[in-house]
Design a protein around this motif. Structure first.
Motif, PDB file in Angstrom:
ATOM      1  N   UNK A  31     -19.553  70.758   6.791  1.00  0.00           N
ATOM      2  CA  UNK A  31     -18.641  69.822   6.130  1.00  0.00           C
ATOM      3  C   UNK A  31     -17.656  69.223   7.124  1.00  0.00           C
ATOM      4  N   UNK A  32     -17.427  69.885   8.244  1.00  0.00           N
ATOM      5  CA  UNK A  32     -16.477  69.357   9.216  1.00  0.00           C
ATOM      6  C   UNK A  32     -17.134  68.390  10.185  1.00  0.00           C
ATOM      7  N   UNK A  33     -18.427  68.169  10.045  1.00  0.00           N
ATOM      8  CA  UNK A  33     -19.137  67.263  10.949  1.00  0.00           C
ATOM      9  C   UNK A  33     -19.511  65.944  10.284  1.00  0.00           C
ATOM     10  N   UNK A  34     -19.202  65.813   9.016  1.00  0.00           N
ATOM     11  CA  UNK A  34     -19.585  64.616   8.264  1.00  0.00           C
ATOM     12  C   UNK A  34     -18.376  64.114   7.483  1.00  0.00           C
ATOM     13  N   UNK A  35     -18.543  62.995   6.828  1.00  0.00           N
ATOM     14  CA  UNK A  35     -17.522  62.504   5.912  1.00  0.00           C
ATOM     15  C   UNK A  35     -17.779  63.093   4.531  1.00  0.00           C
ATOM     16  N   UNK A  54     -12.590  62.402   6.604  1.00  0.00           N
ATOM     17  CA  UNK A  54     -13.442  62.163   7.754  1.00  0.00           C
ATOM     18  C   UNK A  54     -13.546  63.440   8.595  1.00  0.00           C
ATOM     19  N   UNK A  55     -14.534  63.464   9.454  1.00  0.00           N
ATOM     20  CA  UNK A  55     -14.716  64.638  10.305  1.00  0.00           C
ATOM     21  C   UNK A  55     -13.527  64.832  11.241  1.00  0.00           C
ATOM     22  N   UNK A  56     -12.827  63.748  11.563  1.00  0.00           N
ATOM     23  CA  UNK A  56     -11.668  63.870  12.458  1.00  0.00           C
ATOM     24  C   UNK A  56     -10.380  64.194  11.708  1.00  0.00           C
ATOM     25  N   UNK A  57     -10.491  64.389  10.406  1.00  0.00           N
ATOM     26  CA  UNK A  57      -9.344  64.790   9.611  1.00  0.00           C
ATOM     27  C   UNK A  57      -8.647  63.669   8.868  1.00  0.00           C
ATOM     28  N   UNK A  58      -9.025  62.439   9.124  1.00  0.00           N
ATOM     29  CA  UNK A  58      -8.414  61.331   8.401  1.00  0.00           C
ATOM     30  C   UNK A  58      -8.795  61.388   6.928  1.00  0.00           C
ATOM     31  N   UNK A  59      -7.825  61.034   6.097  1.00  0.00           N
ATOM     32  CA  UNK A  59      -8.043  61.069   4.657  1.00  0.00           C
ATOM     33  C   UNK A  59      -7.763  59.703   4.043  1.00  0.00           C
ATOM     34  N   UNK A  60      -8.522  59.386   3.033  1.00  0.00           N
ATOM     35  CA  UNK A  60      -8.307  58.158   2.277  1.00  0.00           C
ATOM     36  C   UNK A  60      -8.350  58.493   0.792  1.00  0.00           C
ATOM     37  N   UNK A  61      -7.544  57.754   0.028  1.00  0.00           N
ATOM     38  CA  UNK A  61      -7.466  58.006  -1.405  1.00  0.00           C
ATOM     39  C   UNK A  61      -7.491  56.712  -2.188  1.00  0.00           C
ATOM     40  N   UNK A  62      -8.020  56.838  -3.379  1.00  0.00           N
ATOM     41  CA  UNK A  62      -7.898  55.759  -4.328  1.00  0.00           C
ATOM     42  C   UNK A  62      -6.410  55.611  -4.662  1.00  0.00           C
TER      43      UNK A  62
END
Length: 117
Positions: A31-35, A54-62
């Protein structure tokens, strides 16, 4: 073969909380290697994006869930989560885990979330 298993849904009163889990399995899938993402299908509507990690830790939300929902993962357990606070009836629907690599995408089976009195 990659498998995503969604769990944690249920019934909760408005203002309540739930934590959804997405347990991943399969050869070499991490899970840490994919979105990792969560989508939902509200009654009578098309499936919509809720949150992504994201795998780099970035997060996006509705927009409608910002400040109420948090996406996270447990790398050791290979599980992704969606912590949901202050739920409203408008959050009622089936929630699906999604994983995307550069070439493939996978879906969980969905878990029902019902918010009502």
């Amino acid at each position: 073969q990659v498998q995503l298993v969604d769990s944690g849904g249920g019934w909760v009163q408005p203002g309540g909380s739930l934590r959804l889990s997405c347990t991943a399995s399969g050869s070499a899938f991490r899970v840490d290697a994919v979105t990792m993402a969560w989508y939902r299908r509200l009654p009578g509507q098309a499936r919509e994006f809720v949150a992504a990690l994201q795998s780099d830790g970035r997060k996006d939300y509705r927009t409608s869930v910002k400040g109420r929902f948090t996406i996270s993962r447990d790398d050791a357990r290979n599980v992704a989560f969606l912590q949901m606070y202050n739920l409203t009836p408008d959050d009622t629907g089936v929630y699906y885990c999604h994983a995307a690599t550069s070439t493939e995408q996978f879906w969980g089976q969905g878990t029902q979330v019902t918010v009502s009195w």
